[in-house]
Design a protein around this motif. Structure first.
Motif, PDB file in Angstrom:
ATOM      1  N   GLY A  25       2.065 128.741  32.148  1.00 27.75           N
ATOM      2  CA  GLY A  25       3.201 128.003  32.513  1.00 27.75           C
ATOM      3  C   GLY A  25       3.247 127.866  34.260  1.00 27.75           C
ATOM      4  N   ILE A  26       2.570 128.787  34.821  1.00 21.85           N
ATOM      5  CA  ILE A  26       2.193 128.436  36.424  1.00 21.85           C
ATOM      6  C   ILE A  26       1.212 127.416  36.536  1.00 21.85           C
ATOM      7  CG2 ILE A  26       1.161 129.575  38.335  1.00 21.85           C
ATOM      8  CD1 ILE A  26       2.292 132.448  37.244  1.00 21.85           C
ATOM      9  N   GLU A  27       0.343 127.106  35.736  1.00 25.29           N
ATOM     10  CA  GLU A  27      -0.723 126.073  35.848  1.00 25.29           C
ATOM     11  C   GLU A  27       0.085 124.803  35.643  1.00 25.29           C
ATOM     12  OE1 GLU A  27      -3.444 126.427  32.727  1.00 25.29           O
ATOM     13  OE2 GLU A  27      -4.279 128.286  33.589  1.00 25.29           O
ATOM     14  N   TRP A  28       1.015 124.603  34.655  1.00 24.52           N
ATOM     15  CA  TRP A  28       1.770 123.431  34.710  1.00 24.52           C
ATOM     16  C   TRP A  28       2.568 123.121  35.529  1.00 24.52           C
ATOM     17  CZ3 TRP A  28       0.931 119.523  31.061  1.00 24.52           C
ATOM     18  CH2 TRP A  28       0.237 119.744  30.043  1.00 24.52           C
ATOM     19  N   PHE A  29       3.565 124.194  36.021  1.00 26.49           N
ATOM     20  CA  PHE A  29       4.387 124.102  37.152  1.00 26.49           C
ATOM     21  C   PHE A  29       3.507 123.483  38.246  1.00 26.49           C
ATOM     22  CE2 PHE A  29       6.715 125.774  40.696  1.00 26.49           C
ATOM     23  CZ  PHE A  29       7.801 124.963  40.568  1.00 26.49           C
ATOM     24  N   ALA A  30       2.608 124.176  38.439  1.00 24.86           N
ATOM     25  CA  ALA A  30       1.691 123.704  39.639  1.00 24.86           C
ATOM     26  C   ALA A  30       1.386 122.377  39.659  1.00 24.86           C
ATOM     27  CB  ALA A  30       0.531 124.456  40.061  1.00 24.86           C
ATOM     28  N   GLY A  31       0.610 121.831  38.589  1.00 22.39           N
ATOM     29  CA  GLY A  31       0.162 120.568  38.344  1.00 22.39           C
ATOM     30  C   GLY A  31       1.477 119.455  38.357  1.00 22.39           C
ATOM     31  N   GLY A  32       2.721 119.897  37.784  1.00 21.42           N
ATOM     32  CA  GLY A  32       3.661 119.006  38.016  1.00 21.42           C
ATOM     33  C   GLY A  32       4.412 118.832  39.316  1.00 21.42           C
TER      34      GLY A  32
END
Length: 48
Positions: A25-32
């Protein structure tokens, strides 16, 4: 950038499948956040 580094580290060490959902989730949030920042910067350039 941090999401990319985290994903790379997890893939290289073979821990990507063992990582908890929060890490992904942190990966996706950072990418977004990065994509939204780029989009915002692009919109700022269009008006000039």
């Amino acid at each position: 950038m941090s999401g990319i580094l985290l994903a790379t580290w997890l893939l290289v060490t073979g821990q990507f499948d063992d990582a908890p959902l929060l890490v992904h989730g942190i990966e996706w949030f950072a990418g977004g956040a990065v994509l939204l920042n780029r989009f915002d910067d692009t919109l700022g350039e269009v008006g000039k």
